[in-house]
Design a protein around this motif. Structure first.
Motif, short mmCIF file in Angstrom:
data_model
loop_
_atom_site.label_atom_id
_atom_site.label_comp_id
_atom_site.label_asym_id
_atom_site.label_seq_id
_atom_site.Cartn_x
_atom_site.Cartn_y
_atom_site.Cartn_z
N MET A 183 2.73 11.41 2.22
CA MET A 183 3.02 11.14 0.98
C MET A 183 4.31 10.13 0.98
O MET A 183 4.18 9.23 0.07
N ARG A 184 5.20 10.36 1.83
CA ARG A 184 6.07 9.28 2.03
C ARG A 184 5.82 8.24 2.56
O ARG A 184 6.39 6.99 2.22
N GLU A 185 4.89 7.98 3.62
CA GLU A 185 4.68 6.96 4.42
C GLU A 185 3.68 6.08 3.72
O GLU A 185 3.74 4.72 3.83
N SER A 186 2.64 6.69 3.23
CA SER A 186 1.38 5.90 2.51
C SER A 186 1.08 6.22 1.26
O SER A 186 0.07 5.61 0.71
N GLY A 187 1.67 7.42 0.76
CA GLY A 187 1.10 7.87 -0.74
C GLY A 187 -0.21 8.36 -0.53
O GLY A 187 -0.99 8.59 -1.69
N GLY A 188 -0.77 8.78 0.75
CA GLY A 188 -2.10 9.39 0.69
C GLY A 188 -3.32 8.37 0.78
O GLY A 188 -4.51 8.64 0.96
N ASN A 189 -2.75 7.00 1.29
CA ASN A 189 -3.83 5.98 1.20
C ASN A 189 -4.18 5.56 2.93
O ASN A 189 -3.27 5.06 3.36
N PRO A 190 -5.44 5.83 2.99
CA PRO A 190 -5.56 5.71 4.71
C PRO A 190 -5.73 4.44 5.09
O PRO A 190 -5.70 4.06 6.42
N ARG A 191 -5.91 3.22 3.86
CA ARG A 191 -5.92 1.97 4.51
C ARG A 191 -4.49 1.25 4.09
O ARG A 191 -4.51 0.04 4.40
N ALA A 192 -3.52 1.87 4.03
CA ALA A 192 -2.24 1.43 3.80
C ALA A 192 -1.86 0.81 5.05
O ALA A 192 -2.09 0.98 6.26
N ILE A 193 -0.99 -0.54 4.78
CA ILE A 193 -0.63 -1.23 5.81
C ILE A 193 0.81 -1.75 5.60
O ILE A 193 1.16 -2.34 4.32
N ASN A 194 1.87 -1.90 6.38
CA ASN A 194 3.14 -2.53 6.18
C ASN A 194 3.32 -3.70 6.89
O ASN A 194 3.33 -3.89 8.05
N ASN A 195 3.36 -4.73 5.84
CA ASN A 195 3.54 -6.29 6.29
C ASN A 195 5.02 -6.82 6.31
O ASN A 195 5.24 -7.94 6.43
N TRP A 196 6.01 -5.92 6.05
CA TRP A 196 7.29 -6.65 5.88
C TRP A 196 8.42 -6.02 6.68
O TRP A 196 9.52 -6.51 7.04
N ASP A 197 8.16 -4.70 7.27
CA ASP A 197 9.13 -4.29 8.28
C ASP A 197 9.24 -5.06 9.73
O ASP A 197 8.54 -6.01 9.85
N VAL A 198 10.07 -4.46 10.42
CA VAL A 198 10.19 -5.09 11.81
C VAL A 198 9.06 -5.00 12.70
O VAL A 198 8.92 -6.18 13.53
N ASN A 199 8.31 -4.16 12.57
CA ASN A 199 7.04 -3.91 13.30
C ASN A 199 6.08 -5.13 12.86
O ASN A 199 5.56 -5.83 13.46
N ALA A 200 6.05 -5.45 11.50
CA ALA A 200 5.10 -6.28 10.93
C ALA A 200 5.79 -7.69 11.58
O ALA A 200 4.99 -8.56 11.68
N GLN A 201 6.96 -7.82 11.41
CA GLN A 201 7.73 -9.06 11.93
C GLN A 201 7.25 -9.55 13.39
O GLN A 201 7.38 -10.57 13.85
N MET A 202 7.07 -8.51 14.06
CA MET A 202 6.71 -8.55 15.38
C MET A 202 5.30 -8.61 15.73
O MET A 202 4.80 -8.79 16.91
N GLY A 203 4.70 -8.46 14.74
CA GLY A 203 3.02 -8.82 14.65
C GLY A 203 2.43 -7.61 15.08
O GLY A 203 1.09 -7.77 15.07
#
Length: 257
Positions: A183-203
């Motif tokens: 619930m903290r990471e995705s709110g229960g959405n299996p298709r959630a994606i993070n496009n703004w953190d450091v990992n996203a910046q690294m591709g």
């Protein structure tokens, strides 16, 4: 003739002696009567002749010892008969008691045998029933093993299926620990994606229920789950496997990991 001159007189008892004296007195009276003149028609000569023809009285000595012997024998026989009857009654009573004891023993033995047979039959019936129940349980267990468990296609079902796979692979974690982090990471959405953190910046953006990057997913992926980062169960199991390696369990994670 004097009475004591009678042979065997001294051996007579008192009654015998009195009888003998009476007989002697009677004889003497008869002699006197014979010599006394009678009536005018009496015939003295004839009476004298008759007196001469009187035979001496014979005295018979009675020995009553045999009578006493008969009495004694009769008493002895009566006593023997009574003893015989008593012995017979005692023997009959003993025989009856022995017969009753035998019947009692036979009855007890029969009752014990019947009780033993009933106990054996009851034990056999219980064993048969237990075997039947065991076969039923085993059949149900095999049926349960053959029948795959169906989980709901929602967050509750995904977590429960993940826990089943984790248990088989020795990966720690609890329902509450997994759900809290999902619930903290995705709110229960299996298709959630993070496009703004450091990992996203690294591709290599974080994806799925527990926001796992592709390299982590590939390294901690568990065989038997889908090889897809967006698959809910595969994502949860891989993330919990990673958390167990780094933190001991997903239950110990309370923030980004």
């Amino acid at each position: 003739m004097p009475l004591h001159a009678i042979p065997g007189y001294s051996r007579l008892n008192r009654n015998h002696k009195l009888s003998a004296a009476a007989v002697a007195a009677g004889g003497a009276a008869a002699v006197v009567f014979a010599v006394v003149p009678g009536s005018a028609n009496a015939e003295p000569a004839h009476n004298a002749a008759s007196a001469q023809n009187v035979k001496p009285v014979a005295y018979h000595v009675v020995d009553d010892s045999s009578a006493y012997s008969l009495v004694d024998n009769a008493a002895a026989k009566a006593q023997n008969a009574e003893l015989t009857q008593s012995s017979t009654r005692a023997a009959d009573q003993a025989s009856a008691e022995a017969f009753a004891a035998k019947k009692q023993a036979e009855g007890d033995a029969k009752a014990a045998a019947e009780a033993k047979a009933k106990a054996a039959a009851d034990a056999a019936a219980r064993a048969k029933e237990d075997a039947k129940n065991q076969r039923t349980t085993q059949a149900a267990s095999r049926s349960s093993e053959r029948k795959p468990v169906t989980y709901a296609n929602n967050l509750d079902g995904w977590i429960r299926e993940s826990l089943s796979i984790m248990k088989k692979n020795g990966i720690p974690g609890s329902y509450e620990g997994i759900k809290r982090n999902v619930m903290r990471e995705s709110g229960g959405n299996p298709r959630a994606i993070n496009n703004w953190d450091v990992n996203a910046q690294m591709g290599i953006p974080s994806k799925g229920l527990l926001q796992v990057i592709q390299p982590t997913f590939e390294q901690y992926h568990v065989a038997g789950t889908a090889n897809d980062l967006y698959d809910p169960v595969a994502n949860i199991v891989a993330a919990c496997n990673y958390a167990a390696d780094k933190y001991g369990s997903m239950d110990n994670v309370d923030s980004a990991y």
